[in-house]
Design an enzyme around this catalytic site. Structure first.
Site, PDB file in Angstrom:
ATOM      1  NE  ARG A  23     -53.514 -63.715-163.107  1.00 42.16           N
ATOM      2  CZ  ARG A  23     -54.223 -63.274-164.131  1.00 42.16           C
ATOM      3  NH1 ARG A  23     -54.223 -63.934-165.269  1.00 42.16           N
ATOM      4  NH2 ARG A  23     -54.971 -62.205-164.021  1.00 42.16           N
ATOM      5  CG  ASN A  41     -56.002 -65.708-161.721  1.00 42.98           C
ATOM      6  OD1 ASN A  41     -55.022 -65.697-161.008  1.00 42.98           O
ATOM      7  ND2 ASN A  41     -56.644 -64.598-162.048  1.00 42.98           N
TER       8      ASN A  41
END
Length: 94
Positions: A23, A41
């Site tokens: 990320r 997520n």
């Protein structure tokens, strides 16, 4: 085709993409390309990504997502293109 047309990429990234800095890596790529959006997520182990900006930058971002340069191991990317919502002011991670 107008390469500066603003559009959105919505993607689900499958593979080893949680707990490996994926990320954060998405955030850095988006910042370089001037994109807004988010990388989040998901409970199933995937990462959901939304990126909005000029068509050329969104395309480069997708190419980066499917490249071998990502942290972890991307197996597949399910992508969808559509109109930008304009709801994002920057790129965030969750």
């Amino acid at each position: 085709m107008d390469l500066n047309e603003v559009m959105a990429l919505t993607a689900v990234v499958h593979g080893t993409v949680q707990g490996v800095g994926f990320r954060y890596w998405c955030w850095r790529q988006a910042e370089k390309l001037g994109l807004t959006g988010t990388a989040t997520n998901q409970e199933d182990g995937t990462v959901g990504v939304v990126a909005e900006g000029p068509r050329w930058a969104v395309g480069e971002f997708l190419q980066a997502l499917i490249s071998r340069d990502t942290p972890g191991a991307v197996i597949t990317v399910d992508e969808h293109f559509g109109p930008a919502t304009g709801q994002y002011t920057d790129f965030t991670t969750h």
